[in-house]
Scaffold this motif. Structure first.
Motif, mmCIF file in Angstrom:
data_model
loop_
_atom_site.group_PDB
_atom_site.id
_atom_site.type_symbol
_atom_site.label_atom_id
_atom_site.label_comp_id
_atom_site.label_asym_id
_atom_site.label_seq_id
_atom_site.Cartn_x
_atom_site.Cartn_y
_atom_site.Cartn_z
ATOM 1 N N ALA A 19 0.833 -1.205 0.000
ATOM 2 C CA ALA A 19 0.000 0.000 0.000
ATOM 3 C C ALA A 19 0.868 1.256 0.000
ATOM 4 O O ALA A 19 0.535 2.257 -0.650
ATOM 5 C CB ALA A 19 -0.919 -0.005 1.213
ATOM 6 N N GLY A 22 2.035 1.713 -3.370
ATOM 7 C CA GLY A 22 0.901 2.159 -4.168
ATOM 8 C C GLY A 22 0.678 3.653 -4.070
ATOM 9 O O GLY A 22 0.419 4.332 -5.069
ATOM 10 N N ASN A 23 0.783 4.174 -2.872
ATOM 11 C CA ASN A 23 0.616 5.615 -2.670
ATOM 12 C C ASN A 23 1.738 6.409 -3.322
ATOM 13 O O ASN A 23 1.509 7.493 -3.865
ATOM 14 C CB ASN A 23 0.561 5.935 -1.174
ATOM 15 C CG ASN A 23 -0.695 5.384 -0.512
ATOM 16 O OD1 ASN A 23 -1.716 5.203 -1.168
ATOM 17 N ND2 ASN A 23 -0.610 5.102 0.773
ATOM 18 N N THR A 26 1.509 5.376 -7.377
ATOM 19 C CA THR A 26 0.166 5.297 -7.967
ATOM 20 C C THR A 26 -0.020 3.976 -8.700
ATOM 21 O O THR A 26 -0.335 3.912 -9.901
ATOM 22 C CB THR A 26 -0.092 6.481 -8.931
ATOM 23 O OG1 THR A 26 0.414 7.681 -8.352
ATOM 24 C CG2 THR A 26 -1.577 6.639 -9.183
ATOM 25 N N LYS A 28 -1.596 -0.214 -8.128
ATOM 26 C CA LYS A 28 -2.486 -1.046 -7.326
ATOM 27 C C LYS A 28 -1.863 -2.422 -7.135
ATOM 28 O O LYS A 28 -1.188 -2.947 -8.016
ATOM 29 C CB LYS A 28 -3.853 -1.174 -8.000
ATOM 30 C CG LYS A 28 -3.805 -1.690 -9.430
ATOM 31 C CD LYS A 28 -5.157 -1.546 -10.111
ATOM 32 C CE LYS A 28 -5.067 -1.941 -11.589
ATOM 33 N NZ LYS A 28 -6.333 -1.714 -12.308
ATOM 34 N N ILE A 30 -2.590 -6.487 -5.437
ATOM 35 C CA ILE A 30 -3.621 -7.455 -5.058
ATOM 36 C C ILE A 30 -2.989 -8.541 -4.190
ATOM 37 O O ILE A 30 -1.777 -8.750 -4.221
ATOM 38 C CB ILE A 30 -4.290 -8.103 -6.295
ATOM 39 C CG1 ILE A 30 -3.241 -8.867 -7.125
ATOM 40 C CG2 ILE A 30 -4.999 -7.055 -7.135
ATOM 41 C CD1 ILE A 30 -3.839 -9.690 -8.255
ATOM 42 N N SER A 45 1.913 -6.536 -7.603
ATOM 43 C CA SER A 45 1.525 -5.483 -8.537
ATOM 44 C C SER A 45 2.031 -5.869 -9.922
ATOM 45 O O SER A 45 3.245 -6.061 -10.119
ATOM 46 C CB SER A 45 2.128 -4.129 -8.139
ATOM 47 O OG SER A 45 1.359 -3.487 -7.163
ATOM 48 N N ASN A 162 -1.170 -2.518 -14.049
ATOM 49 C CA ASN A 162 -0.817 -1.115 -13.907
ATOM 50 C C ASN A 162 -0.214 -0.625 -15.218
ATOM 51 O O ASN A 162 0.426 -1.394 -15.946
ATOM 52 C CB ASN A 162 0.196 -0.937 -12.775
ATOM 53 C CG ASN A 162 -0.389 -1.254 -11.413
ATOM 54 O OD1 ASN A 162 -1.147 -0.463 -10.865
ATOM 55 N ND2 ASN A 162 -0.050 -2.425 -10.865
#
Length: 215
Positions: A19, A22-23, A26, A28, A30, A45, A162
């Motif tokens: 996460a 991800g931030n 940018t 995602k 799973i 990712s 992505n």
């Protein structure tokens, strides 16, 4: 020719670490699943050039410490010494048996192949093999080779991809020509610090920590 399959990132909490990436970038991630025999689990990712990031965490430290797989041994060392972050990467092949013959013929020490599998959240099981040129994980790094039993099942549909691409791995610890010999890659004369994979490049640097370019 080999391709970059994935980069492995160690994290005390794989979900939280994914996460945070991800931030920052940018992207995602799973939930991948659990490796029951190794006491590990992962978050993933996926990217548009058939590569991915894997955040690898430990669910059962006893199992992880007793695992014969060099990747898990490297993970345990990385976690216990608080060396979190990218620490290993895998090169994808569909000719693992040829690499075993190459290692034997050239006297290159190796371990494996090791069979691996994990249950995906939908209940399906992924299977693969891993082959490791020997290295001392306390002070160096050599990527391992991975061969998927069913390559199409290893990557998700396009809705989970992505848009970014891992364009370059920045790697140290061995000169380019020796690395090329081990992995049967063909170096180009014009750039003595670069090797080209199917979907990515490896830049040979003096930086001790493994890092990568995500564009």
């Amino acid at each position: 020719m080999l391709a970059l399959d994935h980069i492995v990132i160690a994290g005390n909490n794989a979900e939280k670490a994914s996460a945070q990436y991800g931030n920052k970038f940018t992207i995602k991630a799973i939930k991948g699943g659990e490796h029951i025999d190794w006491g590990t689990y992962n978050y993933l990712s996926y990217f548009s050039n058939d590569s991915y990031l894997e955040w690898l965490g430990i669910t059962d430290l006893t199992k992880a410490k007793n695992a014969e797989n060099p990747l898990i041994q490297h993970l345990v060392y990385t976690m216990e010494n608080d060396l979190l972050g990218p620490f290993q990467f895998a090169l994808r092949t569909n000719q693992m048996d040829d690499y075993i013959a190459h290692f034997k013929a050239e006297g290159i020490p190796y371990k494996g192949p090791f069979s691996g599998e994990r249950a995906k959240p939908d209940g399906t099981v992924l299977k693969w093999r891993m082959l490791f040129p020997e290295y001392d994980h306390t002070k160096e790094l050599l990527p391992f080779l991975i061969e998927w039993e069913n390559p199409r099942d290893a990557y998700p549909d396009t809705s989970l991809l992505n848009i970014q691409t891992i364009t370059k791995i920045n790697y140290s610890g061995m000169d380019r020509d020796k690395f090329a010999h081990i992995y049967q890659l063909k170096p180009k004369k014009l750039n003595k610090n670069l090797l080209t994979l199917q979907n990515c490049r490896i830049q040979f640097t003096d930086h001790k920590k493994l890092h990568f370019d995500l564009v």
